[in-house]
Design a protein around this motif. Structure first.
Motif, short mmCIF file in Angstrom:
data_model
loop_
_atom_site.label_atom_id
_atom_site.label_comp_id
_atom_site.label_asym_id
_atom_site.label_seq_id
_atom_site.Cartn_x
_atom_site.Cartn_y
_atom_site.Cartn_z
N VAL A 143 0.73 -1.29 0.04
CA VAL A 143 0.08 -0.18 0.11
C VAL A 143 0.85 1.35 0.08
O VAL A 143 1.75 1.30 0.97
N VAL A 144 0.62 2.11 -1.03
CA VAL A 144 1.45 3.30 -1.06
C VAL A 144 0.49 4.57 -0.95
O VAL A 144 -0.50 4.37 -1.56
N SER A 145 1.19 5.63 -0.48
CA SER A 145 0.60 7.10 -0.43
C SER A 145 1.03 8.13 -1.38
O SER A 145 2.30 7.91 -1.42
N GLY A 146 0.44 9.02 -1.59
CA GLY A 146 1.32 10.16 -2.11
C GLY A 146 1.51 10.21 -3.43
O GLY A 146 2.15 11.36 -3.98
N ILE A 147 1.11 9.07 -4.18
CA ILE A 147 1.72 9.13 -5.80
C ILE A 147 0.56 8.53 -6.43
O ILE A 147 -0.05 7.31 -6.06
N PRO A 148 0.27 8.91 -7.61
CA PRO A 148 -0.84 8.01 -8.51
C PRO A 148 -0.10 6.81 -9.03
O PRO A 148 0.70 7.17 -9.93
N LEU A 149 -0.50 5.85 -8.46
CA LEU A 149 0.15 4.39 -9.36
C LEU A 149 -0.18 4.53 -10.78
O LEU A 149 0.57 3.90 -11.39
N VAL A 150 -1.48 4.76 -11.16
CA VAL A 150 -1.80 4.66 -12.46
C VAL A 150 -0.42 5.50 -13.34
O VAL A 150 -0.11 4.96 -14.72
N ALA A 151 0.05 6.25 -12.83
CA ALA A 151 1.07 7.21 -13.72
C ALA A 151 2.51 6.43 -13.77
O ALA A 151 3.36 6.74 -14.54
N LEU A 152 2.47 5.15 -13.15
CA LEU A 152 3.67 4.20 -12.99
C LEU A 152 3.61 3.12 -14.16
O LEU A 152 4.57 2.74 -14.22
N LYS A 153 2.39 2.98 -14.55
CA LYS A 153 2.24 2.01 -15.33
C LYS A 153 3.07 2.05 -16.56
O LYS A 153 3.18 3.15 -17.09
N GLY A 154 3.95 1.38 -16.97
CA GLY A 154 4.94 1.36 -18.25
C GLY A 154 6.22 2.20 -17.81
O GLY A 154 7.05 2.46 -18.69
N ARG A 155 6.33 2.50 -16.62
CA ARG A 155 7.45 3.21 -16.01
C ARG A 155 8.19 2.55 -15.07
O ARG A 155 7.81 1.61 -14.42
N ARG A 156 9.29 3.00 -14.83
CA ARG A 156 10.18 2.17 -13.94
C ARG A 156 10.18 3.24 -12.62
O ARG A 156 10.24 4.31 -12.66
N PHE A 157 10.25 2.63 -11.55
CA PHE A 157 10.40 3.26 -10.17
C PHE A 157 11.20 2.43 -9.30
O PHE A 157 11.31 1.51 -9.27
N ARG A 158 11.46 3.00 -8.09
CA ARG A 158 12.21 2.64 -7.06
C ARG A 158 11.65 2.70 -5.80
O ARG A 158 10.94 3.70 -5.45
#
Length: 154
Positions: free
Chosen positions: A81-96
């Motif tokens: 569970v994460v807060s403060g960032i729109p997960l949909v914006a990470l679709k197809g993107r790299r994140f750490r």
């Protein structure tokens, strides 16, 4: 589309050690590249769904749409569970997160188990709020409190 207002933060981590067993909350876990989370039953599966994430901000929405005062993260069967960032914006993107590097692969659509977990209509209450599936590109430890940081495209 590439700009996000701020990093997110891990609020909760859960593992499913076996089929039809309740999730257990953990403070931290090791992510294995191309696999999954140590102790999770899906750690030996394909890499496309190595980890599942859901937004903390969506939990009250799911609760309201399913007729509950609140919904515990373990009930929704997502790993993080994460807060403060729109997960949909990470679709197809790299994140750490922590030491590990991920790539958002697909929406984490609800399954029919949400009817049992949330009651009649539970599946539909989660539609559009199910979160994100991601593959683990580089393994490492992740923990509650870690930031969720998008990685700039190379």
């Amino acid at each position: 589309m590439a700009t996000l207002p701020r990093p997110g933060q891990v609020q909760w981590i859960g593992l499913r050690p076996a089929r039809d067993v309740a999730m257990r909350a953990v403070a931290g876990v090791e992510a294995i590249a191309g696999r999954g989370l140590v102790g999770d039953r899906y750690a030996s599966g394909s890499g496309k769904r190595g980890i599942t994430l859901i937004q903390a901000e969506h939990l009250p929405v799911i609760a309201a749409l399913s007729g509950h005062d609140s919904v515990a993260p373990a009930l929704l069967r997502r790993n993080v569970v994460v807060s403060g960032i729109p997960l949909v914006a990470l679709k197809g993107r790299r994140f750490r997160i922590g030491q590990a590097l991920f790539e958002g692969t697909d929406d984490c659509d609800p399954c029919s188990r949400m009817e049992a977990a949330l009651g009649p209509g539970g599946y539909n209450a989660m539609r559009g709020h199910g979160g994100l599936c991601a593959r683990i590109l580089e393994g490492g430890m992740i923990a509650v409190g870690d930031s969720v940081q998008p990685v700039a495209a190379a």
